[in-house]
Scaffold this active site. Structure first.
Site, PDB file in Angstrom:
ATOM      1  N   ASP A  86      28.172  -0.820  34.235  1.00  0.00           N
ATOM      2  CA  ASP A  86      27.170  -0.015  34.956  1.00  0.00           C
ATOM      3  C   ASP A  86      26.525  -0.812  36.090  1.00  0.00           C
ATOM      4  O   ASP A  86      25.929  -0.226  36.995  1.00  0.00           O
ATOM      5  CB  ASP A  86      26.088   0.505  33.985  1.00  0.00           C
ATOM      6  CG  ASP A  86      25.469  -0.605  33.184  1.00  0.00           C
ATOM      7  OD1 ASP A  86      24.646  -1.358  33.731  1.00  0.00           O
ATOM      8  OD2 ASP A  86      25.809  -0.754  31.988  1.00  0.00           O
ATOM      9  N   GLU A 106      35.066  -6.031  33.275  1.00  0.00           N
ATOM     10  CA  GLU A 106      34.831  -4.746  32.589  1.00  0.00           C
ATOM     11  C   GLU A 106      36.187  -4.122  32.258  1.00  0.00           C
ATOM     12  O   GLU A 106      37.030  -3.981  33.148  1.00  0.00           O
ATOM     13  CB  GLU A 106      33.994  -3.829  33.498  1.00  0.00           C
ATOM     14  CG  GLU A 106      33.976  -2.367  33.120  1.00  0.00           C
ATOM     15  CD  GLU A 106      33.353  -2.070  31.748  1.00  0.00           C
ATOM     16  OE1 GLU A 106      32.194  -2.460  31.509  1.00  0.00           O
ATOM     17  OE2 GLU A 106      34.051  -1.447  30.928  1.00  0.00           O
ATOM     18  N   ASP A 137      40.712  -7.055  30.470  1.00  0.00           N
ATOM     19  CA  ASP A 137      40.236  -7.557  29.179  1.00  0.00           C
ATOM     20  C   ASP A 137      39.377  -8.819  29.384  1.00  0.00           C
ATOM     21  O   ASP A 137      39.893  -9.867  29.790  1.00  0.00           O
ATOM     22  CB  ASP A 137      41.465  -7.860  28.323  1.00  0.00           C
ATOM     23  CG  ASP A 137      41.083  -8.321  26.927  1.00  0.00           C
ATOM     24  OD1 ASP A 137      39.881  -8.525  26.658  1.00  0.00           O
ATOM     25  OD2 ASP A 137      42.007  -8.490  26.111  1.00  0.00           O
ATOM     26  N   GLY A 138      38.090  -8.702  29.075  1.00  0.00           N
ATOM     27  CA  GLY A 138      37.172  -9.830  29.249  1.00  0.00           C
ATOM     28  C   GLY A 138      37.547 -11.008  28.366  1.00  0.00           C
ATOM     29  O   GLY A 138      37.336 -12.169  28.742  1.00  0.00           O
ATOM     30  N   ASP A 155      27.408  -8.483  27.966  1.00  0.00           N
ATOM     31  CA  ASP A 155      26.659  -7.224  28.064  1.00  0.00           C
ATOM     32  C   ASP A 155      27.544  -6.125  27.458  1.00  0.00           C
ATOM     33  O   ASP A 155      28.058  -5.263  28.157  1.00  0.00           O
ATOM     34  CB  ASP A 155      26.356  -6.948  29.545  1.00  0.00           C
ATOM     35  CG  ASP A 155      25.556  -5.677  29.751  1.00  0.00           C
ATOM     36  OD1 ASP A 155      25.185  -5.027  28.764  1.00  0.00           O
ATOM     37  OD2 ASP A 155      25.334  -5.315  30.923  1.00  0.00           O
ATOM     38  N   THR A 157      29.041  -3.184  24.570  1.00  0.00           N
ATOM     39  CA  THR A 157      28.656  -2.035  23.755  1.00  0.00           C
ATOM     40  C   THR A 157      28.466  -2.532  22.321  1.00  0.00           C
ATOM     41  O   THR A 157      28.581  -3.730  22.038  1.00  0.00           O
ATOM     42  CB  THR A 157      29.766  -0.968  23.801  1.00  0.00           C
ATOM     43  OG1 THR A 157      31.004  -1.599  23.468  1.00  0.00           O
ATOM     44  CG2 THR A 157      29.889  -0.356  25.184  1.00  0.00           C
TER      45      THR A 157
HETATM   46  N1  SPD Z   1      23.387   0.597  21.147  1.00  0.00           N
HETATM   47  C1  SPD Z   1      23.807   0.401  22.499  1.00  0.00           C
HETATM   48  C2  SPD Z   1      23.735  -1.022  22.933  1.00  0.00           C
HETATM   49  C3  SPD Z   1      24.297  -1.157  24.287  1.00  0.00           C
HETATM   50  C4  SPD Z   1      24.127  -2.504  24.863  1.00  0.00           C
HETATM   51  N2  SPD Z   1      24.787  -2.642  26.117  1.00  0.00           N
HETATM   52  C5  SPD Z   1      24.403  -1.752  27.116  1.00  0.00           C
HETATM   53  C6  SPD Z   1      25.066  -2.007  28.416  1.00  0.00           C
HETATM   54  C7  SPD Z   1      24.147  -1.790  29.551  1.00  0.00           C
HETATM   55  N3  SPD Z   1      24.510  -2.528  30.673  1.00  0.00           N
END
Ligand code: SPD
Length: 277
Positions: A86, A106, A137-138, A155, A157
């Site tokens: 993002d 990313e 692939d990071g 950073d 998910t």
């Molecule tokens: N539970 C969601 C956690 C997400 C963390 N990463 C968000 C990426 C924003 N750049």
């Protein structure tokens, strides 16, 4: 008809936002992506039904994942952001005048493409000439680059789907090699209310690899449990030894030198999660 986005934060907890408009929904090769305009938090990015970022509170997460390590390092010039398509973390990294190069690794180009189109306040820095966007692939990228970065920011998910490999000892060992001799890694390490066991496991992993391991926290209203943790591994600099009077003022809404210091003061139950052997 009312439309609501609901994230199932765990099997007994849900978080919902009333949706004004659906801007994009896309099934990418990696995940289900949606960008929705909501009444309470502005535009939001969700991946596989999990809220990643909102226009209204993203500054907390992005400022804290970036400025704490970058102001701990004495002279960060090269920074790698793993995930973070993002662009919020990249935007914050570029507020540091010493930074000459930011690589964004990313895996999913759809995150970058849609963030550029629908979330310009977050993605605004992605076209800066100091930024290299590596779609791929990071983990592979980290393994192929040794002794190259001053700071690595994970950073990611949540530890599900494409991000699972970013929560493993092999990855954190590879990051150690990817960092220069005084390098620093920071990873987002989830909520102590939902992922306590994982946080403890990660803390042990970091301590086995990095001479200095410290955890810090921030409050993020739209993430599960609101209380969020970050784990830092450092080869040389201790984030708690930083002279906060020497931190220059930059344009932030959450991070301040005082917050830098205070963020390392953990509530007892969080400290216990990090310290338990
Ligand atoms: N539970 C969601 C956690 C997400 C963390 N990463 C968000 C990426 C924003 N750049």
């Amino acid at each position: 008809m009312e439309l609501w986005f609901t994230e199932n934060q765990d099997e007994n907890l849900r978080f919902s936002l009333k949706v004004k408009e659906t801007l994009v929904v896309e099934k990418t090769p990696y995940q289900h992506l949606a960008i929705l305009d909501t009444y309470q938090f502005g535009k939001i990015l969700t991946l596989d039904g999990i809220l990643q970022t909102t226009e209204k509170d993203e500054f907390i997460y992005h400022e804290m994942i970036v400025h704490v390590p970058l102001f701990t390092h004495k002279n960060p010039k090269s920074v790698l952001v793993v995930g973070g398509g993002d662009g919020g973390s990249v935007r914050e990294v570029l507020k540091h005048p010493s930074v000459e190069r930011v690589v964004l690794a990313e895996i999913d180009e759809a995150v970058v493409r849609n963030s550029k189109k629908y979330l310009p306040t977050i993605s605004q820095a992605l076209d800066d000439p100091r930024v290299e966007i590596m779609i791929g692939d990071g983990i592979k990228y980290v393994n192929e680059h040794k002794n190259e970065f001053d700071v690595v920011i994970v950073d990611s998910t949540d530890p599900l789907g494409p991000a699972v490999g970013l929560f493993t000892p092999d990855f954190y060992k590879a990051v150690y090699e990817c960092l220069k001799e005084d390098g620093i890694i920071v990873a987002q390490t989830e909520s102590p209310f939902i992922y306590g066991k994982l946080i403890n496991k990660l803390s042990k992993m970091f301590k086995e690899i990095y001479p200095i391991t410290k955890a810090y926290i921030a409050t993020i209203p739209t993430y599960p449990g609101s209380l969020w943790t970050f784990t830092m591994g450092s080869k040389k600099y201790d984030p708690e030894e930083v002279d906060i009077n020497s931190i220059p003022r930059i344009d932030t809404k959450y991070y301040t030198p005082e917050i830098h210091k205070a963020a390392f003061v953990l509530p007892k139950f969080v400290k216990d999660i990090f310290d338990e052997v």
